[in-house]
Design a protein around this motif. Structure first.
Motif, PDB file in Angstrom:
ATOM      1  N   GLU A  24      -0.884  -9.660  -8.885  1.00  0.00           N
ATOM      2  CA  GLU A  24      -2.035 -10.450  -9.304  1.00  0.00           C
ATOM      3  C   GLU A  24      -2.294 -10.272 -10.801  1.00  0.00           C
ATOM      4  O   GLU A  24      -2.702 -11.214 -11.486  1.00  0.00           O
ATOM      5  N   ALA A  25      -2.007  -9.082 -11.324  1.00  0.00           N
ATOM      6  CA  ALA A  25      -2.169  -8.835 -12.762  1.00  0.00           C
ATOM      7  C   ALA A  25      -1.217  -9.721 -13.574  1.00  0.00           C
ATOM      8  O   ALA A  25      -1.594 -10.250 -14.622  1.00  0.00           O
ATOM      9  N   SER A  26       0.007  -9.900 -13.082  1.00  0.00           N
ATOM     10  CA  SER A  26       0.968 -10.780 -13.766  1.00  0.00           C
ATOM     11  C   SER A  26       0.489 -12.225 -13.759  1.00  0.00           C
ATOM     12  O   SER A  26       0.652 -12.943 -14.741  1.00  0.00           O
ATOM     13  N   VAL A  27      -0.115 -12.634 -12.652  1.00  0.00           N
ATOM     14  CA  VAL A  27      -0.659 -13.992 -12.574  1.00  0.00           C
ATOM     15  C   VAL A  27      -1.807 -14.150 -13.565  1.00  0.00           C
ATOM     16  O   VAL A  27      -1.926 -15.173 -14.235  1.00  0.00           O
ATOM     17  N   SER A  28      -2.612 -13.127 -13.684  1.00  0.00           N
ATOM     18  CA  SER A  28      -3.705 -13.160 -14.652  1.00  0.00           C
ATOM     19  C   SER A  28      -3.151 -13.325 -16.070  1.00  0.00           C
ATOM     20  O   SER A  28      -3.704 -14.070 -16.879  1.00  0.00           O
ATOM     21  N   ARG A  29      -2.042 -12.668 -16.356  1.00  0.00           N
ATOM     22  CA  ARG A  29      -1.415 -12.823 -17.678  1.00  0.00           C
ATOM     23  C   ARG A  29      -0.870 -14.243 -17.863  1.00  0.00           C
ATOM     24  O   ARG A  29      -0.857 -14.771 -18.974  1.00  0.00           O
ATOM     25  N   LEU A  30      -0.423 -14.864 -16.774  1.00  0.00           N
ATOM     26  CA  LEU A  30       0.025 -16.255 -16.863  1.00  0.00           C
ATOM     27  C   LEU A  30      -1.107 -17.150 -17.335  1.00  0.00           C
ATOM     28  O   LEU A  30      -0.899 -18.080 -18.113  1.00  0.00           O
ATOM     29  N   GLN A  31      -2.313 -16.866 -16.862  1.00  0.00           N
ATOM     30  CA  GLN A  31      -3.471 -17.667 -17.269  1.00  0.00           C
ATOM     31  C   GLN A  31      -3.747 -17.519 -18.759  1.00  0.00           C
ATOM     32  O   GLN A  31      -4.332 -18.399 -19.368  1.00  0.00           O
ATOM     33  N   ARG A  32      -3.326 -16.401 -19.323  1.00  0.00           N
ATOM     34  CA  ARG A  32      -3.543 -16.163 -20.751  1.00  0.00           C
ATOM     35  C   ARG A  32      -2.351 -16.569 -21.605  1.00  0.00           C
ATOM     36  O   ARG A  32      -2.286 -16.243 -22.786  1.00  0.00           O
ATOM     37  N   GLY A  33      -1.370 -17.257 -20.982  1.00  0.00           N
ATOM     38  CA  GLY A  33      -0.293 -17.825 -21.774  1.00  0.00           C
ATOM     39  C   GLY A  33       1.069 -17.167 -21.642  1.00  0.00           C
ATOM     40  O   GLY A  33       2.016 -17.606 -22.298  1.00  0.00           O
ATOM     41  N   ARG A  34       1.206 -16.127 -20.831  1.00  0.00           N
ATOM     42  CA  ARG A  34       2.531 -15.528 -20.637  1.00  0.00           C
ATOM     43  C   ARG A  34       3.421 -16.545 -19.933  1.00  0.00           C
ATOM     44  O   ARG A  34       3.007 -17.218 -19.005  1.00  0.00           O
ATOM     45  N   GLY A  35       4.637 -16.649 -20.374  1.00  0.00           N
ATOM     46  CA  GLY A  35       5.576 -17.577 -19.761  1.00  0.00           C
ATOM     47  C   GLY A  35       6.324 -16.938 -18.607  1.00  0.00           C
ATOM     48  O   GLY A  35       6.242 -15.734 -18.372  1.00  0.00           O
ATOM     49  N   ILE A  36       7.073 -17.768 -17.880  1.00  0.00           N
ATOM     50  CA  ILE A  36       7.915 -17.305 -16.788  1.00  0.00           C
ATOM     51  C   ILE A  36       9.344 -17.729 -17.090  1.00  0.00           C
ATOM     52  O   ILE A  36       9.596 -18.910 -17.367  1.00  0.00           O
ATOM     53  N   ASP A  37      10.264 -16.796 -17.015  1.00  0.00           N
ATOM     54  CA  ASP A  37      11.675 -17.103 -17.220  1.00  0.00           C
ATOM     55  C   ASP A  37      12.211 -17.766 -15.950  1.00  0.00           C
ATOM     56  O   ASP A  37      12.215 -17.145 -14.883  1.00  0.00           O
ATOM     57  N   PRO A  38      12.650 -19.014 -16.029  1.00  0.00           N
ATOM     58  CA  PRO A  38      13.124 -19.720 -14.829  1.00  0.00           C
ATOM     59  C   PRO A  38      14.387 -19.114 -14.225  1.00  0.00           C
ATOM     60  O   PRO A  38      14.757 -19.442 -13.106  1.00  0.00           O
ATOM     61  N   ARG A  39      15.036 -18.192 -14.944  1.00  0.00           N
ATOM     62  CA  ARG A  39      16.252 -17.558 -14.419  1.00  0.00           C
ATOM     63  C   ARG A  39      15.938 -16.366 -13.521  1.00  0.00           C
ATOM     64  O   ARG A  39      16.837 -15.833 -12.880  1.00  0.00           O
ATOM     65  N   THR A  40      14.666 -15.947 -13.461  1.00  0.00           N
ATOM     66  CA  THR A  40      14.271 -14.828 -12.608  1.00  0.00           C
ATOM     67  C   THR A  40      13.847 -15.351 -11.242  1.00  0.00           C
ATOM     68  O   THR A  40      13.609 -16.547 -11.064  1.00  0.00           O
ATOM     69  N   LYS A  41      13.743 -14.437 -10.273  1.00  0.00           N
ATOM     70  CA  LYS A  41      13.279 -14.830  -8.938  1.00  0.00           C
ATOM     71  C   LYS A  41      11.860 -15.387  -9.033  1.00  0.00           C
ATOM     72  O   LYS A  41      11.530 -16.402  -8.409  1.00  0.00           O
ATOM     73  N   GLU A  42      11.010 -14.741  -9.833  1.00  0.00           N
ATOM     74  CA  GLU A  42       9.643 -15.218 -10.054  1.00  0.00           C
ATOM     75  C   GLU A  42       9.668 -16.642 -10.606  1.00  0.00           C
ATOM     76  O   GLU A  42       8.911 -17.508 -10.160  1.00  0.00           O
ATOM     77  N   GLY A  43      10.557 -16.899 -11.541  1.00  0.00           N
ATOM     78  CA  GLY A  43      10.677 -18.223 -12.139  1.00  0.00           C
ATOM     79  C   GLY A  43      11.167 -19.265 -11.150  1.00  0.00           C
ATOM     80  O   GLY A  43      10.676 -20.396 -11.122  1.00  0.00           O
ATOM     81  N   GLU A  44      12.146 -18.885 -10.322  1.00  0.00           N
ATOM     82  CA  GLU A  44      12.653 -19.810  -9.303  1.00  0.00           C
ATOM     83  C   GLU A  44      11.552 -20.204  -8.321  1.00  0.00           C
ATOM     84  O   GLU A  44      11.413 -21.379  -7.964  1.00  0.00           O
ATOM     85  N   LEU A  45      10.774 -19.203  -7.887  1.00  0.00           N
ATOM     86  CA  LEU A  45       9.701 -19.487  -6.935  1.00  0.00           C
ATOM     87  C   LEU A  45       8.577 -20.296  -7.581  1.00  0.00           C
ATOM     88  O   LEU A  45       7.986 -21.166  -6.942  1.00  0.00           O
ATOM     89  N   ALA A  46       8.311 -20.035  -8.849  1.00  0.00           N
ATOM     90  CA  ALA A  46       7.297 -20.818  -9.569  1.00  0.00           C
ATOM     91  C   ALA A  46       7.743 -22.279  -9.673  1.00  0.00           C
ATOM     92  O   ALA A  46       6.925 -23.199  -9.509  1.00  0.00           O
ATOM     93  N   LEU A  47       9.027 -22.498  -9.916  1.00  0.00           N
ATOM     94  CA  LEU A  47       9.546 -23.876  -9.980  1.00  0.00           C
ATOM     95  C   LEU A  47       9.416 -24.580  -8.634  1.00  0.00           C
ATOM     96  O   LEU A  47       9.098 -25.767  -8.575  1.00  0.00           O
TER      97      LEU A  47
END
Length: 86
Positions: A24-47
């Motif tokens: 949840e802390a990582s998601v909070s950082r997303l709200q503040r502008g942190r990007g997600i690398d689409p090559r990671t599992k997190e990025g794949e699931l976000a896509l």
């Protein structure tokens, strides 16, 4: 884009974290502008979450009430409401 889609789908930070496999802390950082690398599992699931949102948005003509209703309604294919499966 992920957080904008999550907002329109009425997903909480905890639900987004569960869906994309992060904290949840990582998601909070997303709200503040942190990007997600689409090559990671997190990025794949976000896509995949974005694809779900875009498909629903297109099918429902951008109607947020209907988007949220779909997320909260029982779905026989997933055996629950899509929101509860996250």
């Amino acid at each position: 884009a992920v957080m904008a889609a999550a907002g329109r789908l009425a997903l909480t930070n905890q639900q987004v974290a569960t869906v994309i496999g992060t904290s949840e802390a990582s998601v909070s950082r997303l709200q503040r502008g942190r990007g997600i690398d689409p090559r990671t599992k997190e990025g794949e699931l976000a896509l995949l979450l974005l694809r779900l949102f875009r498909s629903l948005d297109s099918l429902l003509g951008g109607d947020e009430v209907q988007l949220r209703a779909w997320m909260h309604s029982m779905n026989d294919h997933v055996g629950a409401s899509p929101r509860s499966r996250g």
